[in-house]
Design a protein around this motif. Structure first.
Motif, PDB file in Angstrom:
ATOM      1  N   ASP A  85       0.811  -1.207   0.000  1.00 29.91           N
ATOM      2  CA  ASP A  85       0.000   0.000   0.000  1.00 29.91           C
ATOM      3  C   ASP A  85       0.847   1.262   0.000  1.00 29.91           C
ATOM      4  O   ASP A  85       0.363   2.338  -0.351  1.00 29.91           O
ATOM      5  N   GLN A  86       2.103   1.145   0.402  1.00 32.33           N
ATOM      6  CA  GLN A  86       2.949   2.321   0.526  1.00 32.33           C
ATOM      7  C   GLN A  86       4.126   2.336  -0.447  1.00 32.33           C
ATOM      8  O   GLN A  86       4.638   3.411  -0.764  1.00 32.33           O
ATOM      9  N   LEU A 123       6.430   9.926   1.907  1.00 30.28           N
ATOM     10  CA  LEU A 123       7.071  10.822   2.867  1.00 30.28           C
ATOM     11  C   LEU A 123       5.959  11.578   3.576  1.00 30.28           C
ATOM     12  O   LEU A 123       5.359  12.497   3.030  1.00 30.28           O
ATOM     13  N   GLY A 124       5.651  11.171   4.815  1.00 27.57           N
ATOM     14  CA  GLY A 124       4.485  11.723   5.490  1.00 27.57           C
ATOM     15  C   GLY A 124       3.232  11.072   4.939  1.00 27.57           C
ATOM     16  O   GLY A 124       3.222   9.911   4.521  1.00 27.57           O
ATOM     17  N   PHE A 125       2.146  11.841   4.933  1.00 32.37           N
ATOM     18  CA  PHE A 125       0.877  11.318   4.430  1.00 32.37           C
ATOM     19  C   PHE A 125       0.876  11.335   2.909  1.00 32.37           C
ATOM     20  O   PHE A 125       1.218  12.335   2.279  1.00 32.37           O
ATOM     21  N   GLY A 132      -2.676  12.595  -3.622  1.00 33.15           N
ATOM     22  CA  GLY A 132      -1.422  13.314  -3.623  1.00 33.15           C
ATOM     23  C   GLY A 132      -0.680  13.277  -2.313  1.00 33.15           C
ATOM     24  O   GLY A 132      -1.110  12.684  -1.316  1.00 33.15           O
ATOM     25  N   GLY A 133       0.467  13.920  -2.357  1.00 32.43           N
ATOM     26  CA  GLY A 133       1.369  13.981  -1.234  1.00 32.43           C
ATOM     27  C   GLY A 133       2.804  13.959  -1.734  1.00 32.43           C
ATOM     28  O   GLY A 133       3.090  14.221  -2.904  1.00 32.43           O
ATOM     29  N   PHE A 134       3.698  13.625  -0.823  1.00 30.08           N
ATOM     30  CA  PHE A 134       5.121  13.561  -1.151  1.00 30.08           C
ATOM     31  C   PHE A 134       5.584  12.107  -1.090  1.00 30.08           C
ATOM     32  O   PHE A 134       5.161  11.328  -0.228  1.00 30.08           O
ATOM     33  N   VAL A 140       2.950  15.047  -5.697  1.00 34.81           N
ATOM     34  CA  VAL A 140       1.822  14.682  -6.555  1.00 34.81           C
ATOM     35  C   VAL A 140       0.575  15.357  -6.038  1.00 34.81           C
ATOM     36  O   VAL A 140       0.320  15.400  -4.829  1.00 34.81           O
ATOM     37  N   ARG A 141      -0.221  15.917  -6.946  1.00 33.89           N
ATOM     38  CA  ARG A 141      -1.540  16.475  -6.607  1.00 33.89           C
ATOM     39  C   ARG A 141      -2.528  15.958  -7.629  1.00 33.89           C
ATOM     40  O   ARG A 141      -2.326  16.108  -8.840  1.00 33.89           O
TER      41      ARG A 141
END
Length: 437
Positions: free
Chosen positions: A204-205, A272-274, A279-281, A328-329
């Motif tokens: 999942d990650q 990286l984080g959420f 999106g996210g990092f 990413v967004r």
């Protein structure tokens, strides 16, 4: 006795005469109807009361209200209910609930049933307004993308290659103007290649991916010319032997520069984080291979038939590790991302050169040499990518890429000596499709 009787008789006659005179003055009197009481005898007539005089300086005193009295034989008519109005500035005080009491003699509730509690009004449950959330982007385990990649690159160096000059021994006026030849006179244009990427979501990650791009081949060149007829303009180059042996080249002096690039990498991406479906990092680490080959040739020719070719070939094989960061967004059907990577690579380079020609004077010395080695190199990459989802499993991709590579052996830089300290930049556009399932 006779005298008393006579007196009573006289009084009776007088009373009768007085009554007769009163009836004559009042008009005829009608007897009352049967069953009605006789009206009372008229009393003395009183004059109407005069106005009440008040002392000077005083108004009319308040008069007491005269209650309305219904006519005889009639009751008080029903009056409309006057609603109670609270005093200004005060609300309606709470009223005690009046329990319902069954009518006298009724048998409610039935025997054995409990008395219901007081009436409680039904209050509808509160309506919770949920925020409208777009459906998530379908998650996929595998994805494959194929894109056309257009890249241009800079030359990486600006080296003087030669020039033309006026020959004082020529006949007539100069037929041409003088010129200068540089290694970067012509830039590499956009060249078409391809990019292929295969990705696998292993959890999942985390995801792993393999990427290849390349097949771009550039070829540019330029020449400056002399005057073969009157030899009024000649060409010279500090890198060639022939101009010095002939006193100049009356035909031309030029170069050709060919280059090719390829890149392959294998990375793992982690959040990286959420990091959610929109999106996210993410950061990445992996291995990279980068290949750049140059072929540079400097040629001089004379009208006598003599020519010289100074040819250099270099190859750079860069291998090492890299790391990067991606942002990413995404929306329901559209997604944009930007990414940066940096890698420290070992450059295993080779260099080879020859100096040869034809129709050369006997004093010309052919030459051939080669060299190889390794050194530290660096690669930096920046990209922007936009994706549009056509179907749940098909995306349209378009992006921009920039690459900067340093520590390279470039063709023109080998003219003076073996060199591997060149830097090149590449940038361009990509367009293609991606399938995800």
């Amino acid at each position: 006795m006779k005298g008393v009787k006579s007196l009573y008789l006289v009084l009776a006659v007088l009373l009768s005469s007085s009554a007769a005179l009163a009836q004559v003055g009042a008009g005829p009197q009608l007897p009352p109807p049967p069953g009605a009481e006789a009206p009372p005898p008229p009393g003395p007539t009183l004059p109407p009361p005069g106005p009440t005089l008040l002392p000077p300086g005083q108004g009319t005193p308040p008069q007491p209200a005269t209650p309305w009295v219904p006519p005889p034989g009639q009751g008080i008519p029903p009056q409309p209910a006057t609603p109670w109005v609270p005093p200004p500035g005060q609300g309606i005080p709470p009223q005690p609930a009046t329990p319902w009491v069954p009518p006298p003699g009724s048998t409610w509730p039935p025997p054995g049933q409990p008395m219901p509690g007081p009436y409680v009004p039904m209050v509808p449950p509160p309506v919770l307004v949920q925020p409208v959330i777009a459906p998530p982007i379908p998650s996929s385990r595998w994805s494959v993308s194929v894109e056309a990649l257009w890249l241009e690159r800079d030359v990486g160096c600006s080296i003087p290659l030669g020039y033309t000059f006026i020959n004082p021994k020529g006949t007539g006026f100069p037929a041409l103007s003088t010129d200068v030849l540089q290694s970067d006179d012509v830039l590499f244009p956009l060249a078409t290649g391809m990019r292929l990427q295969i990705s696998r979501q292993i959890s999942d990650q985390a995801a792993i991916e393999a990427t290849y791009w390349g097949l771009q081949q550039w070829s540019v060149g330029r020449a400056i010319y002399g005057d073969p007829d009157g030899q009024t303009v000649l060409a010279d180059s500090p890198w060639l032997q022939l101009p010095g042996l002939l006193g100049g080249l009356d035909n031309f002096l030029g170069y050709t520069y060919n280059s090719q690039v390829d890149s392959a990498e294998f990375n793992e991406r982690l959040p990286l984080g959420f990091y959610g479906p929109y999106g996210g990092f993410r950061w990445l680490w992996g291995f990279r291979y980068f290949y750049l080959a140059d072929h540079f040739t400097l040629t001089g020719a004379d009208s006598s038939g003599a020519y010289e070719n100074l040819d250099y070939r270099t190859k750079n094989n860069l291998v090492g590790m890299q790391a990067g960061l991606q942002w990413v967004r995404g929306w329901e059907r559209f997604q944009v991302s930007t990414e940066g990577k940096i890698g420290l690579l070992a450059d295993f380079y080779t260099q080879a050169g020859t100096d040869s020609g034809g129709g050369l004077p006997s004093s010309f010395v052919p030459w051939e040499g080669s060299h190889s080695g390794s050194d530290l190199a660096a690669l930096f990459e920046f990209s922007v990518l936009a994706r549009f989802r056509i179907t749940p499993y098909l995306w349209l991709r378009a992006g921009y890429q920039f690459y900067c590579v340093t520590g390279l052996a470039l063709g023109p830089r080998q003219l003076a000596a073996w060199d591997h300290g060149g830097t090149v930049g590449l940038d361009g556009l990509s367009l293609g499709m991606e399938a995800a399932w």
